[in-house]
Scaffold this motif. Structure first.
Motif, PDB file in Angstrom:
ATOM      1  N   MET A 561       0.832  -1.202   0.000  1.00 43.28           N
ATOM      2  CA  MET A 561       0.000   0.000   0.000  1.00 43.28           C
ATOM      3  C   MET A 561       0.872   1.259   0.000  1.00 43.28           C
ATOM      4  SD  MET A 561      -3.320  -0.754   2.414  1.00 43.28           S
ATOM      5  CE  MET A 561      -2.436  -1.423   3.814  1.00 43.28           C
ATOM      6  N   ARG A 562       1.980   1.203   0.747  1.00 51.74           N
ATOM      7  CA  ARG A 562       2.868   2.363   0.775  1.00 51.74           C
ATOM      8  C   ARG A 562       3.455   2.621  -0.610  1.00 51.74           C
ATOM      9  NH1 ARG A 562       6.130   0.544   4.227  1.00 51.74           N
ATOM     10  NH2 ARG A 562       4.913   1.193   6.025  1.00 51.74           N
ATOM     11  N   ALA A 563       3.782   1.531  -1.313  1.00 51.84           N
ATOM     12  CA  ALA A 563       4.349   1.686  -2.654  1.00 51.84           C
ATOM     13  C   ALA A 563       3.331   2.280  -3.627  1.00 51.84           C
ATOM     14  CB  ALA A 563       4.840   0.333  -3.164  1.00 51.84           C
ATOM     15  N   ARG A 564       2.050   1.991  -3.404  1.00 50.57           N
ATOM     16  CA  ARG A 564       1.003   2.504  -4.278  1.00 50.57           C
ATOM     17  C   ARG A 564       0.395   3.802  -3.751  1.00 50.57           C
ATOM     18  NH1 ARG A 564       1.265   0.776  -9.099  1.00 50.57           N
ATOM     19  NH2 ARG A 564      -0.954   1.306  -9.371  1.00 50.57           N
ATOM     20  N   GLY A 565       0.863   4.287  -2.610  1.00 57.07           N
ATOM     21  CA  GLY A 565       0.328   5.521  -2.035  1.00 57.07           C
ATOM     22  C   GLY A 565      -1.071   5.351  -1.483  1.00 57.07           C
ATOM     23  N   LEU A 566      -1.334   4.201  -0.855  1.00 58.04           N
ATOM     24  CA  LEU A 566      -2.664   3.883  -0.353  1.00 58.04           C
ATOM     25  C   LEU A 566      -2.643   3.701   1.161  1.00 58.04           C
ATOM     26  CD1 LEU A 566      -3.673   1.211  -3.042  1.00 58.04           C
ATOM     27  CD2 LEU A 566      -4.276   3.651  -3.023  1.00 58.04           C
ATOM     28  N   GLY A 567      -3.797   3.805   1.762  1.00 56.70           N
ATOM     29  CA  GLY A 567      -3.953   3.563   3.198  1.00 56.70           C
ATOM     30  C   GLY A 567      -5.318   2.987   3.490  1.00 56.70           C
ATOM     31  N   THR A 568      -5.425   2.284   4.640  1.00 55.55           N
ATOM     32  CA  THR A 568      -6.665   1.636   5.051  1.00 55.55           C
ATOM     33  C   THR A 568      -6.997   2.039   6.477  1.00 55.55           C
ATOM     34  OG1 THR A 568      -6.422  -0.267   3.576  1.00 55.55           O
ATOM     35  CG2 THR A 568      -7.740  -0.596   5.546  1.00 55.55           C
ATOM     36  N   VAL A 569      -8.264   2.280   6.742  1.00 54.36           N
ATOM     37  CA  VAL A 569      -8.723   2.632   8.083  1.00 54.36           C
ATOM     38  C   VAL A 569      -9.729   1.581   8.538  1.00 54.36           C
ATOM     39  CG1 VAL A 569      -9.873   4.348   9.519  1.00 54.36           C
ATOM     40  CG2 VAL A 569      -8.377   5.088   7.658  1.00 54.36           C
ATOM     41  N   SER A 570      -9.424   0.925   9.666  1.00 54.46           N
ATOM     42  CA  SER A 570     -10.346  -0.030  10.266  1.00 54.46           C
ATOM     43  C   SER A 570     -11.227   0.691  11.272  1.00 54.46           C
ATOM     44  CB  SER A 570      -9.574  -1.157  10.970  1.00 54.46           C
ATOM     45  OG  SER A 570      -8.799  -1.896  10.047  1.00 54.46           O
ATOM     46  N   VAL A 571     -12.524   0.504  11.138  1.00 50.99           N
ATOM     47  CA  VAL A 571     -13.497   1.092  12.058  1.00 50.99           C
ATOM     48  C   VAL A 571     -13.922  -0.011  13.011  1.00 50.99           C
ATOM     49  CG1 VAL A 571     -15.697   2.307  12.248  1.00 50.99           C
ATOM     50  CG2 VAL A 571     -14.255   2.663  10.238  1.00 50.99           C
ATOM     51  N   HIS A 572     -13.437   0.040  14.231  1.00 50.99           N
ATOM     52  CA  HIS A 572     -13.628  -1.060  15.163  1.00 50.99           C
ATOM     53  C   HIS A 572     -15.031  -1.087  15.732  1.00 50.99           C
ATOM     54  CE1 HIS A 572      -8.999  -1.026  15.897  1.00 50.99           C
ATOM     55  NE2 HIS A 572      -9.331  -1.653  14.786  1.00 50.99           N
ATOM     56  N   SER A 573     -15.639  -2.256  15.653  1.00 50.20           N
ATOM     57  CA  SER A 573     -16.935  -2.514  16.253  1.00 50.20           C
ATOM     58  C   SER A 573     -16.758  -3.630  17.271  1.00 50.20           C
ATOM     59  CB  SER A 573     -17.952  -2.898  15.175  1.00 50.20           C
ATOM     60  OG  SER A 573     -19.214  -3.174  15.732  1.00 50.20           O
ATOM     61  N   THR A 574     -17.847  -4.071  17.887  1.00 44.33           N
ATOM     62  CA  THR A 574     -17.779  -5.192  18.806  1.00 44.33           C
ATOM     63  C   THR A 574     -17.653  -6.497  18.023  1.00 44.33           C
ATOM     64  OG1 THR A 574     -20.189  -5.171  18.853  1.00 44.33           O
ATOM     65  CG2 THR A 574     -19.044  -4.051  20.637  1.00 44.33           C
ATOM     66  N   ALA A 575     -17.416  -7.589  18.745  1.00 43.43           N
ATOM     67  CA  ALA A 575     -17.253  -8.887  18.101  1.00 43.43           C
ATOM     68  C   ALA A 575     -18.514  -9.275  17.344  1.00 43.43           C
ATOM     69  CB  ALA A 575     -16.930  -9.944  19.150  1.00 43.43           C
ATOM     70  N   GLY A 576     -18.323  -9.890  16.191  1.00 42.88           N
ATOM     71  CA  GLY A 576     -19.457 -10.294  15.378  1.00 42.88           C
ATOM     72  C   GLY A 576     -19.032 -10.510  13.942  1.00 42.88           C
ATOM     73  N   PRO A 577     -19.984 -10.731  13.039  1.00 43.78           N
ATOM     74  CA  PRO A 577     -19.663 -11.028  11.639  1.00 43.78           C
ATOM     75  C   PRO A 577     -19.230  -9.819  10.829  1.00 43.78           C
ATOM     76  CG  PRO A 577     -22.040 -10.969  11.939  1.00 43.78           C
ATOM     77  CD  PRO A 577     -21.441 -10.803  13.304  1.00 43.78           C
ATOM     78  N   ILE A 578     -19.338  -8.612  11.389  1.00 38.63           N
ATOM     79  CA  ILE A 578     -19.076  -7.388  10.629  1.00 38.63           C
ATOM     80  C   ILE A 578     -17.757  -6.774  11.092  1.00 38.63           C
ATOM     81  CG2 ILE A 578     -20.003  -5.150   9.926  1.00 38.63           C
ATOM     82  CD1 ILE A 578     -22.756  -6.202  10.888  1.00 38.63           C
ATOM     83  N   HIS A 579     -16.866  -6.507  10.138  1.00 39.54           N
ATOM     84  CA  HIS A 579     -15.573  -5.888  10.423  1.00 39.54           C
ATOM     85  C   HIS A 579     -15.411  -4.695   9.474  1.00 39.54           C
ATOM     86  CE1 HIS A 579     -14.564  -9.463  12.791  1.00 39.54           C
ATOM     87  NE2 HIS A 579     -15.050 -10.175  11.779  1.00 39.54           N
ATOM     88  N   PRO A 580     -15.982  -3.558   9.809  1.00 38.61           N
ATOM     89  CA  PRO A 580     -15.993  -2.415   8.883  1.00 38.61           C
ATOM     90  C   PRO A 580     -14.578  -1.910   8.605  1.00 38.61           C
ATOM     91  CG  PRO A 580     -17.521  -2.103  10.727  1.00 38.61           C
ATOM     92  CD  PRO A 580     -16.653  -3.249  11.082  1.00 38.61           C
ATOM     93  N   THR A 581     -14.282  -1.714   7.327  1.00 36.13           N
ATOM     94  CA  THR A 581     -12.962  -1.250   6.911  1.00 36.13           C
ATOM     95  C   THR A 581     -13.095  -0.380   5.679  1.00 36.13           C
ATOM     96  OG1 THR A 581     -11.968  -3.308   7.724  1.00 36.13           O
ATOM     97  CG2 THR A 581     -10.629  -1.949   6.275  1.00 36.13           C
ATOM     98  N   VAL A 582     -12.543   0.826   5.753  1.00 35.62           N
ATOM     99  CA  VAL A 582     -12.426   1.704   4.581  1.00 35.62           C
ATOM    100  C   VAL A 582     -11.104   1.354   3.914  1.00 35.62           C
ATOM    101  CG1 VAL A 582     -12.328   4.087   3.784  1.00 35.62           C
ATOM    102  CG2 VAL A 582     -13.796   3.475   5.713  1.00 35.62           C
ATOM    103  N   THR A 583     -11.179   0.635   2.819  1.00 32.58           N
ATOM    104  CA  THR A 583     -10.018  -0.047   2.258  1.00 32.58           C
ATOM    105  C   THR A 583      -9.403   0.712   1.086  1.00 32.58           C
ATOM    106  OG1 THR A 583     -11.099  -2.138   2.853  1.00 32.58           O
ATOM    107  CG2 THR A 583      -9.214  -2.277   1.363  1.00 32.58           C
ATOM    108  N   HIS A 584      -8.062   0.753   1.084  1.00 33.61           N
ATOM    109  CA  HIS A 584      -7.248   1.177  -0.058  1.00 33.61           C
ATOM    110  C   HIS A 584      -7.679   2.523  -0.639  1.00 33.61           C
ATOM    111  CE1 HIS A 584      -6.157  -3.336  -0.735  1.00 33.61           C
ATOM    112  NE2 HIS A 584      -5.550  -2.810   0.315  1.00 33.61           N
ATOM    113  N   GLN A 585      -7.795   3.496   0.240  1.00 33.16           N
ATOM    114  CA  GLN A 585      -7.972   4.874  -0.217  1.00 33.16           C
ATOM    115  C   GLN A 585      -6.590   5.499  -0.423  1.00 33.16           C
ATOM    116  OE1 GLN A 585     -11.054   6.432  -0.785  1.00 33.16           O
ATOM    117  NE2 GLN A 585     -11.865   4.360  -0.515  1.00 33.16           N
ATOM    118  N   SER A 586      -6.545   6.617  -1.121  1.00 27.54           N
ATOM    119  CA  SER A 586      -5.265   7.304  -1.246  1.00 27.54           C
ATOM    120  C   SER A 586      -4.779   7.684   0.148  1.00 27.54           C
ATOM    121  CB  SER A 586      -5.415   8.556  -2.116  1.00 27.54           C
ATOM    122  OG  SER A 586      -6.223   9.526  -1.471  1.00 27.54           O
ATOM    123  N   ASP A 587      -3.456   7.747   0.299  1.00 28.22           N
ATOM    124  CA  ASP A 587      -2.879   8.002   1.614  1.00 28.22           C
ATOM    125  C   ASP A 587      -3.448   9.275   2.236  1.00 28.22           C
ATOM    126  OD1 ASP A 587      -1.257   7.728   3.814  1.00 28.22           O
ATOM    127  OD2 ASP A 587       0.470   8.673   2.885  1.00 28.22           O
TER     128      ASP A 587
END
Length: 623
Positions: A561-587
């Motif tokens: 991701m650093r080589a491509r100028g990208l970054g990811t932000v994990s939005v933490h929730s409680t335990a469960g089937p959902i793991h929200p993540t804003v994936t591979h946006q520009s840095d």
């Protein structure tokens, strides 16, 4: 010579209670439980049903040990040879061996019945004004206690065999960890339902009393926000962002941990409350409960989704027919993979037979049996969601489901932290969707996070609308427009789809190397109360995270991701089937989202808490 005074009945009873407490060695809790209250016994068949798994295991082990014999016999018959019956002939000449085996089996059954009777004699439960107690154990004594003001929910479950015998199990989800939960099994179904209703009323009363005491309690000395937070307890937060942790909220209808986590009807409706919680508060103020007035309130709250929900008999709002669950289960990816593997193995066996390799034909067919059992296991697991019925009531959404084993529970809408919609590839032809949720609970039941096992678009929108707050969208964009755009992206045929699509931020073209199949679909949208994530390409998925429920944020950037100028932000929730993540946006965009969203969630939580404090009768009102 003086005569020693004889101990009275009260003295002996007190001494026995003291000795019992000392032997247990568990302190004040056991001393309280040792009070001379009446203990109720569970159903006499409980020990047998709890050990039925061991008996089934013994039978399976015995059957597996005979597998080689039967396999050899089938191979001999297939090759035209006679079956080796030497062992059977030996048994025929030694009848005492057969009698000894039969006698041993009878002895084992008698011993099992005797020890089951002893185990049943020591099993029991009792309820007082503060807690429910459950004791068991023949050699190793166990006493479990669940405080009623800590009970999150009470579920009634019926597995296949207990259901056939008219028995049920009560599961108490207690705040404080999975080790705190109590499973009371088994009772007659009638007694289980009566006890559940009685305890629900008691728990609701305890919660309301606790809420009143908490509301009228003096503020912490100094009145600082830090002191108030310390009084509520530690929040779960990541050091990577100063986002407030979300306190554990209680089950709908007042089942939960502490007054701040309950559906406190003294607090007016808040904008960040889910629509279902707001509806619950309205129903609590109605004399008739679920009625035409309730249907009108439901329609008003769901107006942004352009739905016209109806409330049927006993508050029923959704019923999923069995045939839909069956077809949907067959079209799930894991079921298809199991079936394909089984068919491939059978095809290979037929090819071997056609090529004249008869020795491999039977072993291959025998080897396919585990695959058949695996496919059936997956299918049977999905059938647990058959007869899925959602009912609306004063306590929230009550869910019944199960074909062979049944379960009843209340979906705690005020503890839902995130919601997702999922559509497997082969469900597209029918337009079906599945709805799941994350919940602030320590329950170990991971297979029950379903709002809707399978349903059409309107049913999916109904459950999402009840579980989430008002999206607070800009003028000209309705809630159903946004959700449909998230579900179908550019394929949405809604008239306002273009306006809704403008709210989504897609991935940059530089991410197409890392996400060649999904980079065009992946996107996120921010509304006044929600983060909406559009994911998946073959299997579509949409995640919804209320700002007020975000636990923490985490920024991540690996070497690629650093080589491509990208970054990811994990939005933490409680335990469960959902793991929200804003994936591979520009840095730059990822860092901006991280900072702004941390502030957005902090403000949302402050506003949410302030609404409770400034309610009539609240602390701010008192001062």
């Amino acid at each position: 010579m003086s005569e020693e005074p004889k101990p009275t009945e009260e003295t002996r009873a007190s001494a026995e209670q003291t000795r019992a407490s000392a032997d247990a060695g568990t302190g004040g809790a056991v001393a309280e439980a040792a009070a001379p209250e009446v203990w109720h016994r569970v159903h006499p068949l409980t020990p047998i049903l709890e050990s039925i798994g061991v008996l089934v295991g013994i039978v399976i082990a015995a059957a597996y040990s005979l597998q080689n014999f039967f396999q050899s016999a089938v191979e001999d018959l297939a090759n035209g040879k006679s079956v080796d019956l030497t062992f059977a002939g030996w048994l025929r000449t030694h009848p005492l061996v057969i009698l000894a085996v039969v006698g041993g089996i009878i002895l084992i059954l008698l011993l099992t019945a005797f020890f089951s009777w002893l185990a049943w004699r020591v099993m029991g439960y009792r309820v007082d004004d503060e807690a429910i107690y459950y004791r068991r154990g023949l050699l190793s004594k166990k006493l479990r206690k669940a405080r009623l003001d800590r009970v999150q929910s009470i579920d009634l479950q019926q597995k296949l065999l207990p259901r056939m015998l008219g028995m049920a199990e009560l599961v108490f989800d207690v705040a404080g960890g999975t080790d705190s939960n109590i499973s009371l099994k088994y009772l007659s179904k009638k007694r289980a339902e009566e006890l559940r209703d009685e305890l629900l009323r008691t728990v609701r009363t305890k919660k309301q009393q606790g809420a009143e005491a908490h509301t009228h309690a003096p503020a912490p000395e100094g009145g600082s926000a830090a002191s108030a937070q310390a009084a509520r307890g530690p929040a779960a937060a990541s050091p990577t962002a100063e986002t407030p942790g979300t306190p554990v909220a209680p089950a709908a209808g007042g089942l939960g941990d502490e007054p701040e986590s309950g559906v406190d009807r003294s607090v007016p409706e808040r904008g960040d409350d889910s629509l279902g919680v707001r509806l619950t508060k309205r129903l609590g103020a109605m004399a008739d409960g679920v009625s035409s007035e309730a249907e009108g309130s439901l329609g008003d709250l769901l107006a942004p989704y352009h739905l016209a929900p109806s409330i049927g008999e006993e508050g029923e709002i959704i019923r999923v027919p069995v045939h839909r669950v069956v077809v949907a289960s067959l079209l799930k990816t894991e079921t298809l993979i199991s079936v394909i593997v089984v068919l491939a193995v059978i095809t290979a066996a037929i090819v071997m037979l056609a090529l004249g390799i008869k020795e491999a034909f039977i072993p291959i067919l025998v080897g396919v049996l585990p695959g058949v059992f695996a496919a059936f296991s997956v299918f049977r697991k999905n059938l647990d969601n058959a007869n899925f019925v959602v009912r609306l009531g004063e306590s929230g959404l009550a869910v019944n489901h199960g074909l062979f084993s049944t379960s009843r529970k209340v979906i705690p809408l005020d503890r839902i932290q995130a919601v997702c919609l999922h559509q497997p590839l082969l469900w597209r032809w029918a337009g079906w969707w599945q709805a799941e949720y994350n919940i602030a609970s320590d329950s170990s039941d991971k297979d029950s996070n379903l709002l809707l096992p399978v349903g059409d678009v309107d049913q999916a929108l109904l459950m999402v609308g009840l579980a989430l707050p008002d999206p607070q969208l800009p003028e000209g964009v309705a809630a159903d427009t946004l959700v449909r755009s998230a579900m179908y992206d550019r394929k949405s045929t809604h008239p306002q789809a273009a306006d809704a699509e403008a709210l989504f931020h897609g991935q940059p073209r530089s991410s197409r190397i890392l996400d060649p199949l999904v980079w065009r679909r992946r996107a996120y949208a921010l509304t006044g109360s929600l983060l909406v994530l559009r994911l998946g390409a073959l299997d579509r998925r949409v995640d919804f995270v209320p700002h007020v429920r975000v636990q923490s944020l985490r920024y991540h950037q690996g070497p690629l991701m650093r080589a491509r100028g990208l970054g990811t932000v994990s939005v933490h929730s409680t335990a469960g089937p959902i793991h929200p993540t804003v994936t591979h946006q520009s840095d730059e965009d990822a860092k901006r989202f991280f900072i702004e969203h941390a502030e957005r969630t902090r403000i949302a939580r402050q506003r949410f808490d302030a609404a409770a404090k400034t309610a009539p009768g609240g602390r701010e009102d008192e001062r």
